[in-house]
Design a protein around this motif. Sequence first.
Motif, PDB file in Angstrom:
ATOM      1  N   TYR A  86       0.699  -1.190  -0.185  1.00  0.00           N
ATOM      2  CA  TYR A  86      -0.014   0.025  -0.139  1.00  0.00           C
ATOM      3  C   TYR A  86       0.975   1.257  -0.035  1.00  0.00           C
ATOM      4  CZ  TYR A  86      -3.845  -3.251   1.086  1.00  0.00           C
ATOM      5  OH  TYR A  86      -4.803  -4.256   1.093  1.00  0.00           O
ATOM      6  N   PRO A  87       1.190   1.567  -1.252  1.00  0.00           N
ATOM      7  CA  PRO A  87       2.055   2.875  -1.294  1.00  0.00           C
ATOM      8  C   PRO A  87       1.273   4.264  -0.451  1.00  0.00           C
ATOM      9  CG  PRO A  87       1.591   1.909  -3.513  1.00  0.00           C
ATOM     10  CD  PRO A  87       0.838   1.257  -2.453  1.00  0.00           C
ATOM     11  N   ASP A  88       0.183   4.372  -0.511  1.00  0.00           N
ATOM     12  CA  ASP A  88      -0.231   5.733   0.194  1.00  0.00           C
ATOM     13  C   ASP A  88       0.039   5.571   1.639  1.00  0.00           C
ATOM     14  OD1 ASP A  88      -1.313   6.565  -2.245  1.00  0.00           O
ATOM     15  OD2 ASP A  88      -3.275   5.757  -1.938  1.00  0.00           O
ATOM     16  N   LEU A  89      -0.357   4.117   2.017  1.00  0.00           N
ATOM     17  CA  LEU A  89      -0.182   3.810   3.549  1.00  0.00           C
ATOM     18  C   LEU A  89       1.647   4.179   4.041  1.00  0.00           C
ATOM     19  CD1 LEU A  89      -0.943   3.177   6.301  1.00  0.00           C
ATOM     20  CD2 LEU A  89      -0.664   0.791   5.566  1.00  0.00           C
ATOM     21  N   LYS A  90       2.560   3.872   2.952  1.00  0.00           N
ATOM     22  CA  LYS A  90       3.769   3.678   3.300  1.00  0.00           C
ATOM     23  C   LYS A  90       4.103   5.480   3.392  1.00  0.00           C
ATOM     24  CE  LYS A  90       6.474   1.377   0.609  1.00  0.00           C
ATOM     25  NZ  LYS A  90       7.198   0.953  -0.273  1.00  0.00           N
ATOM     26  N   ALA A  91       3.508   6.105   2.576  1.00  0.00           N
ATOM     27  CA  ALA A  91       3.823   7.609   2.224  1.00  0.00           C
ATOM     28  C   ALA A  91       3.222   8.546   3.451  1.00  0.00           C
ATOM     29  CB  ALA A  91       3.477   8.172   1.058  1.00  0.00           C
ATOM     30  N   ASN A  92       2.231   7.796   4.216  1.00  0.00           N
ATOM     31  CA  ASN A  92       1.595   8.381   5.064  1.00  0.00           C
ATOM     32  C   ASN A  92       2.664   9.025   6.545  1.00  0.00           C
ATOM     33  OD1 ASN A  92       0.304   8.647   7.892  1.00  0.00           O
ATOM     34  ND2 ASN A  92      -1.729   8.523   6.671  1.00  0.00           N
ATOM     35  N   GLN A  93       2.648  10.317   6.733  1.00  0.00           N
ATOM     36  CA  GLN A  93       3.497  10.825   7.596  1.00  0.00           C
ATOM     37  C   GLN A  93       3.487  10.131   9.018  1.00  0.00           C
ATOM     38  OE1 GLN A  93       5.812  12.499   5.965  1.00  0.00           O
ATOM     39  NE2 GLN A  93       6.491  13.456   7.734  1.00  0.00           N
ATOM     40  N   ASN A  94       2.302   9.811   9.639  1.00  0.00           N
ATOM     41  CA  ASN A  94       2.126   9.466  10.742  1.00  0.00           C
ATOM     42  C   ASN A  94       2.536   7.832  10.805  1.00  0.00           C
ATOM     43  OD1 ASN A  94       0.865  11.679  12.029  1.00  0.00           O
ATOM     44  ND2 ASN A  94      -1.124  10.640  11.708  1.00  0.00           N
ATOM     45  N   MET A  95       2.459   7.161   9.804  1.00  0.00           N
ATOM     46  CA  MET A  95       2.962   5.912   9.589  1.00  0.00           C
ATOM     47  C   MET A  95       4.232   5.866   9.673  1.00  0.00           C
ATOM     48  SD  MET A  95       1.405   2.968   9.592  1.00  0.00           S
ATOM     49  CE  MET A  95       1.334   1.341   9.180  1.00  0.00           C
ATOM     50  N   MET A  96       5.124   6.780   8.743  1.00  0.00           N
ATOM     51  CA  MET A  96       6.471   6.506   8.816  1.00  0.00           C
ATOM     52  C   MET A  96       6.894   7.070  10.212  1.00  0.00           C
ATOM     53  SD  MET A  96       6.545   8.524   4.978  1.00  0.00           S
ATOM     54  CE  MET A  96       7.793   9.774   5.505  1.00  0.00           C
ATOM     55  N   GLN A  97       6.401   7.994  10.755  1.00  0.00           N
ATOM     56  CA  GLN A  97       7.007   8.545  12.049  1.00  0.00           C
ATOM     57  C   GLN A  97       6.802   7.156  13.122  1.00  0.00           C
ATOM     58  OE1 GLN A  97       5.061  11.761  13.955  1.00  0.00           O
ATOM     59  NE2 GLN A  97       6.477  11.522  15.781  1.00  0.00           N
ATOM     60  N   LEU A  98       5.558   6.518  12.969  1.00  0.00           N
ATOM     61  CA  LEU A  98       5.463   5.493  13.803  1.00  0.00           C
ATOM     62  C   LEU A  98       6.487   4.272  13.530  1.00  0.00           C
ATOM     63  CD1 LEU A  98       1.444   5.246  14.116  1.00  0.00           C
ATOM     64  CD2 LEU A  98       3.180   5.860  16.277  1.00  0.00           C
ATOM     65  N   ASN A  99       6.626   4.081  12.479  1.00  0.00           N
ATOM     66  CA  ASN A  99       7.678   3.004  12.147  1.00  0.00           C
ATOM     67  C   ASN A  99       8.986   3.214  12.167  1.00  0.00           C
ATOM     68  OD1 ASN A  99       6.530   0.709  10.606  1.00  0.00           O
ATOM     69  ND2 ASN A  99       6.193   1.616   8.743  1.00  0.00           N
ATOM     70  N   GLU A 100       9.311   4.710  12.133  1.00  0.00           N
ATOM     71  CA  GLU A 100      10.608   5.197  12.864  1.00  0.00           C
ATOM     72  C   GLU A 100      10.731   4.720  14.441  1.00  0.00           C
ATOM     73  OE1 GLU A 100      14.426   6.030  12.939  1.00  0.00           O
ATOM     74  OE2 GLU A 100      13.319   5.839  10.933  1.00  0.00           O
TER      75      GLU A 100
END
Length: 198
Positions: free
Chosen positions: A120-134
Motif C-alpha cells: 500500500y504505497p499511500d500507507l507507506k507515504a503517510n506521515q504518521n505511519m512513517m513516524q510510527l515505523n521510525e
Amino acid sequence: MELSSIIVLVVIAALLFYGVGIYNKLVSLKNRNENAFAQIEVQLKRRHDLIPNLVETARGYLKHERETLEAVTVARNTAISDLKAAASNPSSATAIGKLGRAESALNGALGRFTAVMEAYPDLKANQNMMQLNEELSSTENKVAFARQAFNDSVTNYNIYKQSFPPVLLAGFFGHRANAQLLEFADSDAAQVAPRIEF
C-alpha cells in the motif's frame, strides 16, 4: 588462650568472611539481573504502546487485511500478559521462556504486517505511519541492546554461581536455579543478514 585456639578462630573467621563475600556477590549479581530485566521491560512496554497506534493508523488503508491487524493485536496482548508475569518474577525460567515465545510471535505478526503494508504505497507515504515505523524501529534496537545486557548479566550470574567454591554455597544461600536467558524463537533468523536483489 593457646596459639592453636587462636589459629582455629582466625581460620573460622576467614571462612565466615569468605562465605559472606560469596553470598553478597550472588545477591549483587541477582539484583543486576533484575535491573537488566527492568530495562528490557521499559523498552517492551514502549514497543507494546506503539503497536496500537501503528495498527490504528493502518486500519483505514488495510480494510481487506483485517486478519493481519487482528493477529498483531492478539500477539501484542499475549506479549503484554507474559511481560507482566515475567516482571513479577524475573528469576523464573518459565516466565522468561514464555515471554521469549510471546515476543517471537509478536515479531512474526509485525513482520507479516510490514509485508502487507509494503503493498500500500499511500500507507507507506503517510506521515504518521512513517513516524510510527521510525519509532518502532528505534525501539526494536533498544530492545535488542537491553536484551543483550540482560543476557550478559544472566551469564555472569550463572558463571559465578556454577564456579568453585560458590557452587558449594549457592544452594544453601537460596540460589538453586540458574537464571534464564531471554531468547526469541527467531533469534537464528535475526542473525542472518537480509538479502537485497536489484
